[in-house]
Design a protein around this motif. Structure first.
Motif, mmCIF file in Angstrom:
data_model
loop_
_atom_site.group_PDB
_atom_site.id
_atom_site.type_symbol
_atom_site.label_atom_id
_atom_site.label_comp_id
_atom_site.label_asym_id
_atom_site.label_seq_id
_atom_site.Cartn_x
_atom_site.Cartn_y
_atom_site.Cartn_z
ATOM 1 N N ASN A 33 2.807 2.799 -3.907
ATOM 2 C CA ASN A 33 1.619 3.488 -4.400
ATOM 3 C C ASN A 33 1.615 4.855 -3.731
ATOM 4 O O ASN A 33 1.754 4.947 -2.506
ATOM 5 C CB ASN A 33 0.365 2.688 -4.038
ATOM 6 C CG ASN A 33 -0.900 3.427 -4.367
ATOM 7 O OD1 ASN A 33 -1.292 4.338 -3.635
ATOM 8 N ND2 ASN A 33 -1.539 3.055 -5.461
ATOM 9 N N TYR A 34 1.477 5.895 -4.527
ATOM 10 C CA TYR A 34 1.577 7.252 -3.982
ATOM 11 C C TYR A 34 0.480 7.567 -2.970
ATOM 12 O O TYR A 34 0.726 8.233 -1.966
ATOM 13 C CB TYR A 34 1.600 8.282 -5.103
ATOM 14 C CG TYR A 34 2.903 8.283 -5.861
ATOM 15 C CD1 TYR A 34 4.058 8.798 -5.293
ATOM 16 C CD2 TYR A 34 2.987 7.743 -7.139
ATOM 17 C CE1 TYR A 34 5.267 8.785 -5.962
ATOM 18 C CE2 TYR A 34 4.201 7.731 -7.828
ATOM 19 C CZ TYR A 34 5.332 8.251 -7.232
ATOM 20 O OH TYR A 34 6.519 8.231 -7.899
ATOM 21 N N GLN A 35 -0.738 7.092 -3.211
ATOM 22 C CA GLN A 35 -1.809 7.389 -2.259
ATOM 23 C C GLN A 35 -1.538 6.721 -0.910
ATOM 24 O O GLN A 35 -1.679 7.348 0.139
ATOM 25 C CB GLN A 35 -3.159 6.939 -2.817
ATOM 26 C CG GLN A 35 -4.317 7.377 -1.951
ATOM 27 C CD GLN A 35 -5.675 7.050 -2.561
ATOM 28 O OE1 GLN A 35 -5.778 6.360 -3.560
ATOM 29 N NE2 GLN A 35 -6.719 7.556 -1.937
ATOM 30 N N ASN A 38 1.201 8.551 0.806
ATOM 31 C CA ASN A 38 0.719 9.813 1.355
ATOM 32 C C ASN A 38 -0.068 9.607 2.649
ATOM 33 O O ASN A 38 0.002 10.444 3.555
ATOM 34 C CB ASN A 38 -0.114 10.562 0.331
ATOM 35 C CG ASN A 38 0.716 11.035 -0.853
ATOM 36 O OD1 ASN A 38 1.949 10.995 -0.839
ATOM 37 N ND2 ASN A 38 0.039 11.460 -1.900
ATOM 38 N N PHE A 39 -0.809 8.499 2.743
ATOM 39 C CA PHE A 39 -1.482 8.191 4.014
ATOM 40 C C PHE A 39 -0.440 8.084 5.125
ATOM 41 O O PHE A 39 -0.603 8.647 6.208
ATOM 42 C CB PHE A 39 -2.262 6.879 3.939
ATOM 43 C CG PHE A 39 -3.541 6.935 3.151
ATOM 44 C CD1 PHE A 39 -4.359 8.052 3.149
ATOM 45 C CD2 PHE A 39 -3.952 5.832 2.415
ATOM 46 C CE1 PHE A 39 -5.539 8.094 2.432
ATOM 47 C CE2 PHE A 39 -5.132 5.850 1.700
ATOM 48 C CZ PHE A 39 -5.932 6.976 1.703
ATOM 49 N N ARG A 126 -13.402 0.407 2.460
ATOM 50 C CA ARG A 126 -12.741 0.381 1.155
ATOM 51 C C ARG A 126 -12.312 -1.009 0.733
ATOM 52 O O ARG A 126 -12.340 -1.341 -0.444
ATOM 53 C CB ARG A 126 -11.547 1.328 1.148
ATOM 54 C CG ARG A 126 -11.951 2.783 1.137
ATOM 55 C CD ARG A 126 -10.775 3.637 0.774
ATOM 56 N NE ARG A 126 -11.092 5.036 0.971
ATOM 57 C CZ ARG A 126 -10.245 6.009 0.719
ATOM 58 N NH1 ARG A 126 -9.028 5.741 0.285
ATOM 59 N NH2 ARG A 126 -10.594 7.257 0.914
ATOM 60 N N ASN A 132 -10.815 -2.083 -5.335
ATOM 61 C CA ASN A 132 -9.882 -1.503 -4.375
ATOM 62 C C ASN A 132 -8.658 -2.402 -4.249
ATOM 63 O O ASN A 132 -8.756 -3.554 -3.878
ATOM 64 C CB ASN A 132 -10.519 -1.332 -3.005
ATOM 65 C CG ASN A 132 -9.512 -0.788 -2.011
ATOM 66 O OD1 ASN A 132 -8.991 0.302 -2.187
ATOM 67 N ND2 ASN A 132 -9.203 -1.564 -0.993
ATOM 68 N N LEU A 134 -5.590 -0.869 -2.953
ATOM 69 C CA LEU A 134 -4.631 -0.183 -2.093
ATOM 70 C C LEU A 134 -4.221 -1.061 -0.913
ATOM 71 O O LEU A 134 -5.049 -1.742 -0.313
ATOM 72 C CB LEU A 134 -5.215 1.116 -1.552
ATOM 73 C CG LEU A 134 -5.162 2.327 -2.454
ATOM 74 C CD1 LEU A 134 -5.826 3.512 -1.760
ATOM 75 C CD2 LEU A 134 -3.746 2.667 -2.836
ATOM 76 N N THR A 137 -5.594 1.535 3.666
ATOM 77 C CA THR A 137 -6.809 2.335 3.512
ATOM 78 C C THR A 137 -7.270 2.827 4.879
ATOM 79 O O THR A 137 -7.106 2.132 5.889
ATOM 80 C CB THR A 137 -7.948 1.532 2.853
ATOM 81 O OG1 THR A 137 -8.175 0.328 3.583
ATOM 82 C CG2 THR A 137 -7.631 1.206 1.409
#
Length: 152
Positions: A33-35, A38-39, A126, A132, A134, A137
């Protein structure tokens, strides 16, 4: 210092697996997952706190405490055609996926979703929000402290 909730299916990597791993550290492979990527790439730092969360199991919840033990680096599983995390569009010269290493701090009692929902101090986490999904988080310092207080 930042804080994170990182989900793992216990049949893939549990808090007990982390405690038993060489050096009590595991690479957090398979994030697609890109998000979440990125974290790891942009915000995670050595020593950040991790709430180790068991997901997709009969009793999901926080099962232990960990820490970020490396900077983000290339997740080699994206290049392995035998891996469930293989990504045929990712190339070694331009990898899409990264991961960090997570280190063991301690196992805790399971802090499940039902109990977490009973505490107003955790209402904005989250992991408790509808929809949610992800695997990683951010957790606010206040949420982290509330979880630490609940876990004793």
């Amino acid at each position: 210092m930042n804080y994170w909730l990182m989900k793992s299916e216990p049949d893939e990597c549990s808090i007990d697996d982390l405690a038993a791993a060489p050096g009590q550290t595991v690479p957090w492979i398979g994030v697609r997952n890109y998000q979440a990527r990125n974290f790891m790439r942009d915000a995670m730092r050595l020593g950040d706190g991790v709430l180790f969360y068991h997901s997709s199991c009969p009793q999901p919840g926080i099962a232990g405490i960990g820490k970020v033990s490396s900077a983000a680096y290339t997740d080699a599983s994206q290049f392995d055609p035998d891996s469930p995390y293989f990504d045929p569009k990712s190339k070694p010269e331009a990898p899409r996926w990264l991961h960090v290493d997570v280190g063991f701090v301690r196992k805790t009692r399971l802090l499940g979703l039902t109990e977490m929902r009973q505490h107003a101090s955790l209402a904005s986490m989250r992991v408790l929000q509808a929809g949610n999904r992800l695997s990683i988080t951010p957790v606010s310092p206040e949420e982290w402290q509330s979880v630490m207080d609940l876990l004793g």
